[in-house]
Design an enzyme around this catalytic site. Structure first.
Site, mmCIF file in Angstrom:
data_model
loop_
_atom_site.group_PDB
_atom_site.id
_atom_site.type_symbol
_atom_site.label_atom_id
_atom_site.label_comp_id
_atom_site.label_asym_id
_atom_site.label_seq_id
_atom_site.Cartn_x
_atom_site.Cartn_y
_atom_site.Cartn_z
ATOM 1 N N HIS A 150 39.373 0.813 -56.889
ATOM 2 C CA HIS A 150 40.764 0.365 -56.778
ATOM 3 C C HIS A 150 40.927 -0.649 -55.653
ATOM 4 C CE1 HIS A 150 42.608 2.661 -53.334
ATOM 5 N NE2 HIS A 150 41.761 3.616 -53.647
ATOM 6 N N GLU A 196 46.365 2.491 -57.508
ATOM 7 C CA GLU A 196 45.792 3.841 -57.460
ATOM 8 C C GLU A 196 46.629 4.711 -56.540
ATOM 9 O OE1 GLU A 196 43.145 7.111 -55.917
ATOM 10 O OE2 GLU A 196 44.160 5.549 -54.788
ATOM 11 N N GLU A 197 47.060 4.112 -55.425
ATOM 12 C CA GLU A 197 47.778 4.870 -54.398
ATOM 13 C C GLU A 197 49.180 5.295 -54.838
ATOM 14 O OE1 GLU A 197 46.154 5.947 -52.010
ATOM 15 O OE2 GLU A 197 44.612 4.516 -51.390
ATOM 16 N N ASP A 257 35.442 5.185 -54.955
ATOM 17 C CA ASP A 257 36.606 5.155 -54.075
ATOM 18 C C ASP A 257 36.148 5.640 -52.696
ATOM 19 O OD1 ASP A 257 39.084 5.151 -52.924
ATOM 20 O OD2 ASP A 257 40.031 6.491 -54.390
ATOM 21 N N ASP A 274 39.212 2.500 -47.851
ATOM 22 C CA ASP A 274 40.009 2.970 -48.996
ATOM 23 C C ASP A 274 40.842 1.836 -49.568
ATOM 24 O OD1 ASP A 274 41.364 4.473 -50.837
ATOM 25 O OD2 ASP A 274 42.513 5.635 -49.386
ATOM 26 N N HIS A 276 44.818 5.511 -45.171
ATOM 27 C CA HIS A 276 46.281 5.496 -45.263
ATOM 28 C C HIS A 276 46.935 5.275 -43.900
ATOM 29 C CE1 HIS A 276 45.654 8.172 -49.072
ATOM 30 N NE2 HIS A 276 45.167 6.963 -49.212
#
Ligand SMILES: *[C@@H]1O[C@H](CO)[C@@H](O)[C@H](O)[C@H]1NC(C)=O
Length: 405
Positions: free
Chosen positions: A209, A260-261, A288, A226, A367
């Protein structure tokens, strides 16, 4: 919460409330949450450069529950609380699409392309991924509903086009198509397809992603690990395959998913489209997070064993044993934890390989604004290279040669 420690700078938005009030997560969403739309708490918050309406109702599927309507804001809250889900709003009119289809299974052949795989693996490098990832993680955020997220997608598309032009012979380029799979939110998924030489039309897919997010999506999200790492790991595999004049018997596609998130939005739309069009997927493998080697641990490849296709997972372990310099360990990541789940839901055999044991992955930085490449020594381009090897092996062995397919 980690987010509260980050210095705040949101372009174009004057923010005066204390941070704690802007990131008012913390109330647990209970397992039994079913929030009638009329009762959704209204959140008055807009930021320039983002097309994100926190009050928008979204239909979300948590594990073991009927789909529930919650607001975009409650979705963020659920994610912050570590809850995983599919956002199925876009298939709400076709409710059947929200149901899991039984997975078609295959007996995968014995490994038979050692010579070819080994020769391509030797040409993989950390230099390209480093340069690509420096650029890719320099966008303020690659959030799928942000302006810079659209810019990062256009950059990735142009980089894939450049690599194709530079690495593939003129005749191989004739067999390649690079396309955008369009999404309403503006950041498109990208598909680079190398057509097969046989009439076996079952597709082999390697994916990652491209979007990133901060837990509070308006904040910076370099998303180096990520999933800038997966994105650039598979891009390096793609480059090396093209440079080796790769001619698979089956079509082989490299895919970079949007959103994706946001609850696997991009991969769900793409996989559902394939299912609706009757495209058959022979094998799908997604990456991922591929860069992190937790301090004090041995370097390993994490093979996810829950919610994946068991035969393809076993096959993946064989590839690791045969072609990688480090061993695999089994690990789990839960329901709807990344894009392979969208393929599984549509009945396609799919797997997930990650940087290590799930608990040893880069959970302290993802994140957040700290998901950067300069976190030393844990962020490792050599580690990423092992995943590039694996994607090369997967594409060659399962793409097949005209004889073996
Ligand atoms: C690849 O194959 C598909 C399906 O067989 C075909 O529609 C498409 O035109 C081909 N693309 C290229 C670039 O040859």
């Amino acid at each position: 919460m980690k987010v509260a420690l980050i210095a705040l700078s949101v372009a174009g938005a004057a923010i005066s409330k204390p941070l704690a009030q802007q990131v008012p997560f913390g109330s647990q969403l209970h397992d039994s949450v079913v929030v009638p739309q009329a009762d959704m708490p209204q959140v008055d918050f807009r930021v320039e450069g983002f097309s994100l309406d926190l009050n928008e109702p979204r239909l979300v599927q948590f594990e073991g529950h009927e789909p529930v309507w919650i607001s975009e804001y409650q979705k963020l809250e659920a994610k912050a609380n570590g809850r995983k889900f599919f956002d199925i709003t876009d298939s709400a009119d076709h409710f059947a699409a929200a149901q899991v289809k039984p997975t078609k299974t295959y007996d995968y052949p014995e490994l038979s392309a050692q010579e070819k795989v080994t020769s391509v693996i030797k040409t993989l490098s950390t230099e390209g991924p480093r340069a690509n990832l420096e650029k890719f993680s320099s966008f303020r955020t690659r959030y799928y509903r942000s302006q810079t997220g659209q810019e990062s997608q256009k950059w990735l598309l142009s980089r894939i086009q450049e690599i194709t032009a530079e690495s593939a012979s003129d005749s191989l380029q004739q067999a390649i198509s690079i396309s955008e799979f369009e999404h309403s939110w503006g950041q498109n998924s990208i598909v680079a397809r190398i057509n097969g030489t046989s009439d076996d039309e079952r597709v082999v897919i390697v994916g990652a992603h491209q979007d990133s997010t901060n837990m509070w999506p308006f904040f910076p999200a370099p998303g180096a690990d990520d999933d800038g790492s997966g994105t650039t790991s598979i891009l390096e595999s793609y480059r090396a395959l093209l440079a080796s004049d790769f001619r698979p018997a089956r079509p082989v596609e490299f895919q970079w998913y949007s959103a994706e998130e946001g609850g696997l939005l991009g991969s769900q739309q793409l996989a559902t489209d394939y299912a609706n069009r009757g495209v058959e997927v022979y094998a799908m493998s997604q990456y991922d997070m591929t860069a992190w080697v937790k301090r004090g641990t041995k370097e390993v490849v994490g093979v996810i064993t829950d919610y994946v296709d068991p035969a393809l997972t076993d096959y993946n372990k064989k590839l690791i044993k045969e072609y990688l310099s480090i061993p695999s360990v089994d690990t789990k990541c839960g329901y709807a934890c990344s894009d392979h789940a969208s393929f599984a839901k549509n009945g396609f055999p799919s797997i997930f390989t990650i940087e290590g044991l799930f608990d040893d992955s880069n959970l302290q930085n993802i994140h957040s604004a700290s998901d950067r490449i300069d976190v030393s020594p844990e962020f490792s381009f050599n580690h990423m290279l092992e995943f590039s090897k694996l994607a090369v092996a997967f594409a060659i062995e399962l793409g097949g040669s005209e004889k073996s397919a």
